[in-house]
Design a protein around this motif. Structure first.
Motif, PDB file in Angstrom:
ATOM      1  N   VAL A   1      74.217  29.400  -6.564  1.00 44.65           N
ATOM      2  CA  VAL A   1      74.251  30.145  -8.180  1.00 44.65           C
ATOM      3  C   VAL A   1      76.162  31.191  -8.728  1.00 44.65           C
ATOM      4  CG1 VAL A   1      72.961  32.620  -6.860  1.00 44.65           C
ATOM      5  CG2 VAL A   1      72.940  31.830  -9.641  1.00 44.65           C
TER       6      VAL A   1
ATOM      7  N   ASP B   1      73.139  26.679  -9.675  1.00 48.63           N
ATOM      8  CA  ASP B   1      72.494  27.544 -11.162  1.00 48.63           C
ATOM      9  C   ASP B   1      73.119  28.492 -11.056  1.00 48.63           C
ATOM     10  OD1 ASP B   1      69.328  27.607 -10.577  1.00 48.63           O
ATOM     11  OD2 ASP B   1      70.065  26.456 -10.090  1.00 48.63           O
TER      12      ASP B   1
ATOM     13  N   LYS C   1      66.159  37.035  -7.718  1.00 52.61           N
ATOM     14  CA  LYS C   1      65.485  35.737  -7.686  1.00 52.61           C
ATOM     15  C   LYS C   1      65.769  34.584  -7.061  1.00 52.61           C
ATOM     16  CE  LYS C   1      65.295  32.185 -11.736  1.00 52.61           C
ATOM     17  NZ  LYS C   1      65.683  31.585 -12.600  1.00 52.61           N
ATOM     18  N   TYR C   2      67.487  35.166  -6.887  1.00 52.63           N
ATOM     19  CA  TYR C   2      67.903  34.160  -5.525  1.00 52.63           C
ATOM     20  C   TYR C   2      68.145  34.249  -3.982  1.00 52.63           C
ATOM     21  CZ  TYR C   2      69.128  31.519  -9.712  1.00 52.63           C
ATOM     22  OH  TYR C   2      68.258  30.159 -10.678  1.00 52.63           O
TER      23      TYR C   2
ATOM     24  N   TRP D   1      69.047  31.889  -1.306  1.00 56.89           N
ATOM     25  CA  TRP D   1      70.139  30.829  -1.600  1.00 56.89           C
ATOM     26  C   TRP D   1      71.302  31.160  -0.904  1.00 56.89           C
ATOM     27  CZ3 TRP D   1      71.355  27.061  -6.146  1.00 56.89           C
ATOM     28  CH2 TRP D   1      70.352  26.979  -6.646  1.00 56.89           C
TER      29      TRP D   1
ATOM     30  N   LYS E   1      75.865  32.655  -3.011  1.00 57.95           N
ATOM     31  CA  LYS E   1      75.911  33.842  -4.456  1.00 57.95           C
ATOM     32  C   LYS E   1      77.219  33.954  -4.373  1.00 57.95           C
ATOM     33  CE  LYS E   1      71.309  35.156  -2.732  1.00 57.95           C
ATOM     34  NZ  LYS E   1      71.741  35.152  -0.730  1.00 57.95           N
TER      35      LYS E   1
END
Ligand code: GTP
Ligand code: GTP
Ligand code: MG
Ligand code: MG
Lengths: 278, 286
Positions: free
Chosen positions: B125, B150, B170-171, B174, B177
């Motif tokens: 992301v 993303d 939100k992530y 993941w 980042k």
């Protein structure tokens, strides 16, 4: 009669180092030191004179001589014809788009009808960036689809501006490396098609010896009329300005002194000398 | 003073009268010019010159070499020493923050890194924490689409910390980042404070300093200042596809202790290569 000025080597060595630390190019620092020695040849320190002061004054006048160049007044030139077309070129990230917006602000302030050509059709977000500047400034931005021919965007902007009196066209182009033949050809085409009255190269004040390479190669490829040195507010001494003017014999017309629209300063040699010497 | 020691070094060399010593003098001058032209920090250049002259005195020229090559090899070794052991940058889950001066190539490098991780099978992301530059959101959003990463941004939000905390919640699960920050002058305390704020929230595994290959004598100072706000873990030199030699990056390494991880060799998102010290130095020394 006073006493002789004495050996200058220690002084010029110290001077060379501080010039190099200020991003003056090596060749310019050496020439400055030679010019200074020539200026001080046979000079005598009069009774009551401070040797350091005499040397410092000699450095200032040597730099003043090296900065001597006719500086075109872009604002008055723009009133001489309509549309007055300005082309901005330069290496990636040197401040073309920001400078284009600053120029748009200045010309609008002077009651010109300003048109910006969003001729960077390649980089992500480039058209958005200049378009938003146009909105904030209340200035027309001519744009095409991303990936379209930059020369045709420039052409359209000039055609549009031609319908209005006192118009100024500012063409913002994509950043490019002076080593990329295709991009140099693209830049030549933009110039051929838009026939600018004035071509400006942007150079980052933070760059070192490469600034001169960039300027030489851009000038050879497309011909530049003047330089804008940007980001001078980033705690730089801007030594490359001296090298650009002295070696390339091109005027530095503005310096970028920040990121807002008002941060475009006309280049003042006296202000500059104070900055680089102290 | 610095110039005094430089003059002493060069005069000591020139005072010697043997042919070999004059040759050493000539080669040392040549090396010094090459370093200065490559934008290596002036003080570092003087220091290196002294080291080279010292080692040249104490080390006999190897049988299969000549005085000139011997000296060039010495300066090459000294530079390699400063650059440190190349760090084998493994692609693994990480929170990465990119920092640097204006227009150095942070946002583009964010995209290049995203592509790098995606090629290695990770989900990425890209976080638009540049709240200041006009069109920054659009630029990173378009880059994200190009690489298949993303994208997280809050259009018009001025507080970068809100954006980063929003992205991290939100992530949270993941792999990778990548936080793109705005260009800044690290000698400005307020601007540095924003970096501290973001780092406090994100607790990045990597803080990468992005440096334009053409940067001049400000490189070391700026790197040192960025390092105060967030410990730099790696350096990326961009725009090495131009004529610039990237000498400024050497002082960035010297001041932060962080290795050079990657180099940028073009505007396309594939134009990222692992840093190769040998190739970098041979190009630098011309
Ligand atoms: N501090 C400071 N920053 C500047 C100045 N001029 C430009 N910048 C910043 O430098 C960065 C790059 O500016 P741009 O105008 O996008 O540069 P560009 O040459 O158009 O870049 P490309 O189109 O990508 O080649 C932005 O963050 C600008 O805000 C200046 O005079 N001072
Ligand atoms: N030729 C070349 N151009 C590059 C490279 N890396 C970045 N660029 C270009 O340099 C310009 C500036 O890149 P950005 O990614 O916008 O720089 P930035 O550091 O994010 O700029 P700010 O956010 O304004 O500080 C763009 O035109 C990029 O395409 C590179 O390795 N080679
Ligand atoms: Mg631009
Ligand atoms: Mg950016």
């Amino acid at each position: 009669l006073g006493k002789p000025i004495g050996d200058l080597d220690e002084f010029t060595d110290d001077l060379k180092i501080s010039l190099l630390e200020a991003d003056v190019s090596l060749a310019t620092a050496e020439k400055l030191s030679d010019n200074l020695k020539g200026k001080l040849k046979g000079k005598r320190i009069k009774f009551g004179e401070d040797r350091d002061k005499v040397l410092k004054e000699a450095v200032k006048s040597t730099i003043t001589d090296m900065l001597k160049i006719k500086i075109p007044n872009l604002y008055s030139m723009a009133s001489s014809k309509s549309p007055f077309i300005i082309l901005l070129v330069g290496m990636n990230g040197t401040g073309k788009t920001t400078t284009a917006a600053k120029l748009a602000y200045e010309f609008k302030k002077r009651d010109h009808y300003v048109v910006i050509a969003a001729a960077d059709t390649f980089r992500a977000g480039a058209i958005d960036q200049i378009f938003i500047h146009g909105e904030k400034l209340g200035v027309k931005v001519v744009k095409h689809q991303a990936g379209s021919d930059p020369a045709s965007v420039a052409f359209d902007a000039v055609s549009h501006a031609s319908k209005y009196p006192r118009s100024v066209v500012i063409i913002d182009t994509a950043g490019r490396m002076q080593t990329n033949k295709n991009l140099l050809e693209e830049m030549k085409k933009i110039k051929r098609v838009s026939k600018p009255d004035f071509t400006i190269l942007t150079v980052d004040a933070l760059s070192g010896n490469d600034a001169l390479n960039q300027a030489k190669m851009f000038d050879e490829a497309v011909g530049i009329d003047a330089i804008v040195v940007t980001k001078i507010d980033a705690d730089t001494k801007g030594g490359s300005i001296l090298s650009l003017i002295y070696e390339l014999k091109k005027p530095v017309i503005f310096v970028g002194n920040g990121q807002t629209y008002e941060d475009l300063m006309e280049f003042d040699p006296n202000w500059y000398i104070k900055n680089i010497i102290d | 003073s610095l110039s005094k020691s430089l003059r002493e070094t060069l005069r000591k060399i020139s005072r010697s009268t043997s042919i070999d010593d004059n040759l050493i003098n000539e080669v040392v001058r040549e090396i010094q010019r090459a370093l200065i032209l490559a934008d290596v920090d002036i003080n570092l250049t003087i220091e290196l010159t002294r080291k080279v002259e010292q080692r040249a005195k104490n080390e006999p020229v190897p049988k299969n070499s000549n005085p000139r090559n011997h000296l060039i090899l010495i300066v090459y070794e000294e530079l390699l020493n400063i650059l440190g052991k190349p760090r084998e940058f493994k692609a693994k889950p990480a929170t990465i923050m990119l920092v640097g001066l204006y227009g150095q190539g942070k946002t583009t490098s964010a995209g290049k890194l995203a592509r790098f991780y995606i090629k290695h099978g990770f989900k990425v992301v890209l976080i638009a924490a540049d709240t200041q530059r006009v069109g920054a959101y659009e630029q990173l959003e378009q880059i994200s689409k190009q690489v298949g990463a993303d994208f997280f941004g809050i259009y018009g939000e001025k507080d970068s910390r809100k954006i980063v905390s929003g992205a991290l919640s939100k992530y949270s699960n993941w792999d990778v980042k990548i936080i793109d920050t705005s260009g800044r002058n690290a000698l400005n305390e307020d601007l540095l404070e924003e970096i501290r704020g973001i780092a406090e929230i994100a607790k990045p595994d990597e803080v990468m300093l992005i440096l334009d290959a053409s940067i001049g004598q400000q490189a070391g100072k700026q790197a040192e200042a960025f390092n105060k706000a967030a410990k730099i873990t790696g350096v990326i030199i961009t725009k090495l596809d131009g004529t610039a030699k990237g000498g400024g990056a050497i002082s960035a390494v010297a001041k932060t202790g962080a290795p050079i991880l990657f180099i940028g060799t073009g505007e396309h998102l594939d134009d990222l290569e692992y840093f190769n010290p040998a190739r970098f130095l041979s190009r630098l020394l011309g």
